[in-house]
Design an enzyme around this catalytic site. Structure first.
Site, PDB file in Angstrom:
ATOM      1  N   TYR A  39       0.837  -1.211   0.000  1.00 22.30           N
ATOM      2  CA  TYR A  39       0.000   0.000   0.000  1.00 22.30           C
ATOM      3  C   TYR A  39       0.873   1.262   0.000  1.00 22.30           C
ATOM      4  CZ  TYR A  39      -3.828   3.086   1.560  1.00 22.30           C
ATOM      5  OH  TYR A  39      -4.759   4.094   1.670  1.00 22.30           O
ATOM      6  N   LYS A  68       1.103   4.177  -2.874  1.00 27.50           N
ATOM      7  CA  LYS A  68       0.770   5.578  -2.580  1.00 27.50           C
ATOM      8  C   LYS A  68       1.964   6.504  -2.828  1.00 27.50           C
ATOM      9  CE  LYS A  68      -3.524   4.892  -1.572  1.00 27.50           C
ATOM     10  NZ  LYS A  68      -4.565   5.415  -2.467  1.00 27.50           N
TER      11      LYS A  68
HETATM   12  P1  NAP Z   1     -13.367   2.517   1.007  1.00 26.08           P
HETATM   13  O1  NAP Z   1     -14.517   3.066   1.779  1.00 26.08           O
HETATM   14  O2  NAP Z   1     -12.950   1.106   1.188  1.00 26.08           O
HETATM   15  O3  NAP Z   1     -13.632   2.818  -0.543  1.00 26.08           O
HETATM   16  C1  NAP Z   1     -12.778   2.335  -1.522  1.00 26.08           C
HETATM   17  C2  NAP Z   1     -13.438   2.590  -2.852  1.00 26.08           C
HETATM   18  O4  NAP Z   1     -12.553   2.117  -3.900  1.00 26.08           O
HETATM   19  C3  NAP Z   1     -14.760   1.863  -3.005  1.00 26.08           C
HETATM   20  O5  NAP Z   1     -15.731   2.769  -3.491  1.00 26.08           O
HETATM   21  C4  NAP Z   1     -14.462   0.783  -4.035  1.00 26.08           C
HETATM   22  O6  NAP Z   1     -15.559   0.541  -4.898  1.00 26.08           O
HETATM   23  C5  NAP Z   1     -13.353   1.411  -4.833  1.00 26.08           C
HETATM   24  N1  NAP Z   1     -12.572   0.411  -5.555  1.00 26.08           N
HETATM   25  C6  NAP Z   1     -11.755  -0.546  -5.039  1.00 26.08           C
HETATM   26  N2  NAP Z   1     -11.222  -1.268  -6.033  1.00 26.08           N
HETATM   27  C7  NAP Z   1     -11.704  -0.750  -7.204  1.00 26.08           C
HETATM   28  C8  NAP Z   1     -11.497  -1.061  -8.570  1.00 26.08           C
HETATM   29  N3  NAP Z   1     -10.692  -2.056  -8.942  1.00 26.08           N
HETATM   30  N4  NAP Z   1     -12.151  -0.331  -9.505  1.00 26.08           N
HETATM   31  C9  NAP Z   1     -12.972   0.690  -9.139  1.00 26.08           C
HETATM   32  N5  NAP Z   1     -13.193   1.029  -7.849  1.00 26.08           N
HETATM   33  C10 NAP Z   1     -12.559   0.311  -6.900  1.00 26.08           C
HETATM   34  O7  NAP Z   1     -12.025   3.353   1.320  1.00 26.08           O
HETATM   35  P2  NAP Z   1     -11.759   4.916   1.435  1.00 26.08           P
HETATM   36  O8  NAP Z   1     -11.154   5.129   2.764  1.00 26.08           O
HETATM   37  O9  NAP Z   1     -12.916   5.719   1.007  1.00 26.08           O
HETATM   38  O10 NAP Z   1     -10.564   5.052   0.361  1.00 26.08           O
HETATM   39  C11 NAP Z   1     -10.628   5.940  -0.754  1.00 26.08           C
HETATM   40  C12 NAP Z   1      -9.197   6.307  -1.134  1.00 26.08           C
HETATM   41  O11 NAP Z   1      -8.588   7.023  -0.046  1.00 26.08           O
HETATM   42  C13 NAP Z   1      -8.302   5.093  -1.377  1.00 26.08           C
HETATM   43  O12 NAP Z   1      -7.418   5.362  -2.441  1.00 26.08           O
HETATM   44  C14 NAP Z   1      -7.531   4.974  -0.089  1.00 26.08           C
HETATM   45  O13 NAP Z   1      -6.303   4.315  -0.269  1.00 26.08           O
HETATM   46  C15 NAP Z   1      -7.354   6.437   0.269  1.00 26.08           C
HETATM   47  N6  NAP Z   1      -7.020   6.695   1.654  1.00 26.08           N
HETATM   48  C16 NAP Z   1      -7.878   6.373   2.674  1.00 26.08           C
HETATM   49  C17 NAP Z   1      -7.521   6.651   3.984  1.00 26.08           C
HETATM   50  C18 NAP Z   1      -8.408   6.337   5.155  1.00 26.08           C
HETATM   51  O14 NAP Z   1      -7.959   6.508   6.302  1.00 26.08           O
HETATM   52  N7  NAP Z   1      -9.645   5.902   4.955  1.00 26.08           N
HETATM   53  C19 NAP Z   1      -6.286   7.239   4.251  1.00 26.08           C
HETATM   54  C20 NAP Z   1      -5.435   7.551   3.204  1.00 26.08           C
HETATM   55  C21 NAP Z   1      -5.818   7.282   1.913  1.00 26.08           C
HETATM   56  P3  NAP Z   1     -16.403  -0.846  -4.867  1.00 26.08           P
HETATM   57  O15 NAP Z   1     -16.964  -0.962  -3.474  1.00 26.08           O
HETATM   58  O16 NAP Z   1     -17.443  -0.621  -5.914  1.00 26.08           O
HETATM   59  O17 NAP Z   1     -15.415  -1.926  -5.200  1.00 26.08           O
END
Ligand code: NAP
Length: 244
Positions: free
Chosen positions: A151, A155
């Protein structure tokens, strides 16, 4: 203007979609699995008075990303002006236990997809001499994290991709910026054990977990003309977690 958000149905992507719709953008909502959530988001966004459509595509597969861009163009009759590379997954484990398939799945979804979508978006942006590419990185792309070598590498890769696009396309009115969220309250962090959450909380000067809307507001800034002279930057939205 049209914004395409990958992984838009849930979590941070959902908040970004609602924010950009509130900013007046038409929105293309990408999802891979969460069809019901995507449909209800479409209804919510349409009620705001902008145009919204949903597009199923696994953006880690180049052909699916390409078909999505063609479908988006056909559905809206306009080019994507703002691309938000948000789709992401985790497959956490320590380096010595990590299987190649866990490494590859995360690199494919978090980094390769951003390359495919950026390349697909930039042709029209380049012709229009206008575009905004905003990619969601993470604080662990800056500082690393035990148990997340796949991961963190994905990133960190997002940051290199962003800076290179920024350099290649700055003269064409296209900006590329990354956002590095810290610990944000979504499905991705819900699954962490309480003791892991407690120890992360201790490392956040703000003393609290962030919410998806706080990340979405940073995206709104990078999507707007307010940030026209800002490119190749990484903005941490992390309650002070990684300040130097
Ligand atoms: P989340 O609630 O798990 O959402 C992840 C999203 O990515 C879901 O809508 C999922 O859609 C989509 N996804 C996964 N694989 C995919 C694919 N192959 N094609 C299209 N869509 C895909 O997580 P989140 O926290 O909102 O994360 C969003 C972004 O923020 C990510 O890049 C994550 O790494 C980043 N981020 C999050 C955090 C945190 O603390 N939450 C911190 C730093 C960065 P489906 O359900 O339709 O598969």
């Amino acid at each position: 203007m049209l914004a395409l958000i990958t992984g838009a149905a849930k979590g941070i992507g959902r908040a970004i979609t609602l924010q950009l719709a509130n900013d007046g953008f038409n929105v293309a909502i990408n999802y891979a699995h969460s069809e019901e959530a995507a449909k209800s988001l479409k209804d919510e966004v349409t009620a705001l008075g902008v145009k919204a459509e949903i597009f199923r595509a696994d953006v880690s597969v180049q052909e699916e990303a390409a078909k999505m861009f063609a479908d988006v163009k056909a559905a809206f009759g306009e080019n994507v002006s703002v691309l938000v590379n948000n789709a992401g997954i985790t497959r956490d484990t320590l380096l010595m236990r990590m299987k190649a398939e866990d490494w590859l799945a995360v690199i494919n979804t978090n980094l390769n997809a951003a390359f495919y979508c950026s390349q697909l978006a930039i042709k029209d942006m380049s012709k229009a001499r206008y575009g905004r590419i905003i990619s969601i990185s993470s604080v662990v792309g800056l500082i690393g994290n035990a148990g997340q070598c796949n991961y963190s590498a994905s990133k960190a890769g997002i940051i290199g991709l962003t800076k290179s696009i920024a350099r290649e396309y700055a003269a064409r009115g296209i900006t590329a910026n990354a956002i590095a969220p810290g610990f944000i309250d979504t499905g991705m962090t819900d699954i962490l054990k309480p003791e892991v959450k407690d120890s992360i909380l201790k490392s956040i000067p703000a003393g609290r977990i962030g919410n998806p809307e706080e990340v979405a507001r940073a995206v709104s800034f990078f999507a707007s003309d307010k940030s026209a002279y800002i490119t190749g930057q990484v903005l941490a939205v992390d309650g002070g977690m990684t300040m130097v």
